[in-house]
Design a protein around this motif. Sequence first.
Motif, PDB file in Angstrom:
ATOM      1  N   GLU A  89       0.836  -1.215   0.000  1.00 19.46           N
ATOM      2  CA  GLU A  89       0.000   0.000   0.000  1.00 19.46           C
ATOM      3  C   GLU A  89       0.863   1.255   0.000  1.00 19.46           C
ATOM      4  O   GLU A  89       0.569   2.216  -0.723  1.00 19.46           O
ATOM      5  CB  GLU A  89      -0.916   0.008   1.232  1.00 19.46           C
ATOM      6  CG  GLU A  89      -2.051  -0.990   1.170  1.00 19.46           C
ATOM      7  CD  GLU A  89      -2.826  -1.080   2.485  1.00 19.46           C
ATOM      8  OE1 GLU A  89      -2.693  -0.176   3.349  1.00 19.46           O
ATOM      9  OE2 GLU A  89      -3.565  -2.061   2.652  1.00 19.46           O
ATOM     10  N   GLN A  90       1.919   1.255   0.802  1.00 20.66           N
ATOM     11  CA  GLN A  90       2.804   2.419   0.853  1.00 20.66           C
ATOM     12  C   GLN A  90       3.478   2.652  -0.505  1.00 20.66           C
ATOM     13  O   GLN A  90       3.613   3.799  -0.947  1.00 20.66           O
ATOM     14  CB  GLN A  90       3.863   2.239   1.943  1.00 20.66           C
ATOM     15  CG  GLN A  90       3.310   2.322   3.341  1.00 20.66           C
ATOM     16  CD  GLN A  90       4.349   1.971   4.403  1.00 20.66           C
ATOM     17  OE1 GLN A  90       5.423   1.462   4.110  1.00 20.66           O
ATOM     18  NE2 GLN A  90       4.012   2.243   5.659  1.00 20.66           N
ATOM     19  N   THR A  91       3.870   1.572  -1.145  1.00 23.77           N
ATOM     20  CA  THR A  91       4.485   1.676  -2.468  1.00 23.77           C
ATOM     21  C   THR A  91       3.495   2.238  -3.478  1.00 23.77           C
ATOM     22  O   THR A  91       3.841   3.103  -4.296  1.00 23.77           O
ATOM     23  CB  THR A  91       5.005   0.297  -2.926  1.00 23.77           C
ATOM     24  OG1 THR A  91       5.932  -0.199  -1.957  1.00 23.77           O
ATOM     25  CG2 THR A  91       5.680   0.380  -4.282  1.00 23.77           C
ATOM     26  N   GLU A  95       3.758   5.623  -5.750  1.00 25.01           N
ATOM     27  CA  GLU A  95       3.553   5.588  -7.197  1.00 25.01           C
ATOM     28  C   GLU A  95       2.500   6.615  -7.617  1.00 25.01           C
ATOM     29  O   GLU A  95       2.669   7.326  -8.614  1.00 25.01           O
ATOM     30  CB  GLU A  95       3.132   4.189  -7.627  1.00 25.01           C
ATOM     31  CG  GLU A  95       3.017   4.019  -9.111  1.00 25.01           C
ATOM     32  CD  GLU A  95       2.655   2.601  -9.526  1.00 25.01           C
ATOM     33  OE1 GLU A  95       2.639   2.357 -10.747  1.00 25.01           O
ATOM     34  OE2 GLU A  95       2.359   1.760  -8.667  1.00 25.01           O
ATOM     35  N   ALA A  96       1.432   6.728  -6.843  1.00 27.22           N
ATOM     36  CA  ALA A  96       0.369   7.684  -7.166  1.00 27.22           C
ATOM     37  C   ALA A  96       0.895   9.123  -7.091  1.00 27.22           C
ATOM     38  O   ALA A  96       0.542   9.964  -7.929  1.00 27.22           O
ATOM     39  CB  ALA A  96      -0.811   7.497  -6.214  1.00 27.22           C
ATOM     40  N   ILE A 101       2.670  13.837 -10.726  1.00 28.76           N
ATOM     41  CA  ILE A 101       3.638  14.760 -11.324  1.00 28.76           C
ATOM     42  C   ILE A 101       3.732  14.511 -12.833  1.00 28.76           C
ATOM     43  O   ILE A 101       3.682  15.443 -13.631  1.00 28.76           O
ATOM     44  CB  ILE A 101       5.041  14.582 -10.688  1.00 28.76           C
ATOM     45  CG1 ILE A 101       5.010  15.024  -9.236  1.00 28.76           C
ATOM     46  CG2 ILE A 101       6.093  15.370 -11.459  1.00 28.76           C
ATOM     47  CD1 ILE A 101       6.307  14.715  -8.483  1.00 28.76           C
ATOM     48  N   VAL A 102       3.826  13.240 -13.199  1.00 31.18           N
ATOM     49  CA  VAL A 102       3.969  12.885 -14.615  1.00 31.18           C
ATOM     50  C   VAL A 102       2.703  13.240 -15.394  1.00 31.18           C
ATOM     51  O   VAL A 102       2.771  13.851 -16.447  1.00 31.18           O
ATOM     52  CB  VAL A 102       4.303  11.383 -14.775  1.00 31.18           C
ATOM     53  CG1 VAL A 102       4.267  10.968 -16.229  1.00 31.18           C
ATOM     54  CG2 VAL A 102       5.657  11.083 -14.161  1.00 31.18           C
ATOM     55  N   SER A 131       9.831  18.841  -3.845  1.00 31.74           N
ATOM     56  CA  SER A 131       9.371  18.452  -2.505  1.00 31.74           C
ATOM     57  C   SER A 131       8.706  17.069  -2.536  1.00 31.74           C
ATOM     58  O   SER A 131       8.963  16.232  -1.666  1.00 31.74           O
ATOM     59  CB  SER A 131       8.385  19.497  -1.970  1.00 31.74           C
ATOM     60  OG  SER A 131       7.856  19.073  -0.736  1.00 31.74           O
ATOM     61  N   ILE A 132       7.864  16.853  -3.539  1.00 27.76           N
ATOM     62  CA  ILE A 132       7.207  15.546  -3.692  1.00 27.76           C
ATOM     63  C   ILE A 132       8.250  14.465  -3.924  1.00 27.76           C
ATOM     64  O   ILE A 132       8.202  13.397  -3.302  1.00 27.76           O
ATOM     65  CB  ILE A 132       6.166  15.579  -4.840  1.00 27.76           C
ATOM     66  CG1 ILE A 132       4.974  16.461  -4.447  1.00 27.76           C
ATOM     67  CG2 ILE A 132       5.690  14.168  -5.185  1.00 27.76           C
ATOM     68  CD1 ILE A 132       4.017  16.774  -5.596  1.00 27.76           C
TER      69      ILE A 132
END
Length: 166
Positions: A89-91, A95-96, A101-102, A131-132
């Motif tokens: 879930e953390q991964t 990714e989200a 950003i992308v 920052s992200i």
Amino acid sequence: MRDSGQTANMRFGRTLEKSIYPPWRDNYINYAKLKKLLREDDSASNSPDRQTSDRWTEEDEGAFVDELVNVQLEQVHAFHKQTYEKLTEQTAKCEAKLDSIVVAGNDNAESKDDQGGNGKKPVPSEEEKKSILKDVSSQLDQITKETNELETYARINYAGFLKAAK
């Protein structure tokens, strides 16, 4: 004099203790408890004064198997599964964040002239992107650390179950 199997079991107890990741301490196999159930104290088993009632019985075997399978194995499995799911879930959250950003960057490139309210999220500034990225990098470092710890956790518990079952 102890045989090499007992020496290996004693060494495994020390190996287990050294391998424990402190935040997860209570979730490892309780090898000491299993050893106690097995009555690995050779001095008592070889003693001429040992009572018949101290011999290994079906009840002893049942208690050991119950502890090994229904308590220890279940605890280790549940913790491993829960931790694996948490890391997954953390991964996905990382990714989200990166996708935002992308996607925002791609949307901006496709419609630079479109300043209207099309319902799309605003493109983060370069400072926000940095920052992200810094935040995600830090989170991924922690996820990697815990993934490695989970691998060690699985290996050491597996070895403990094999030794206990022998």
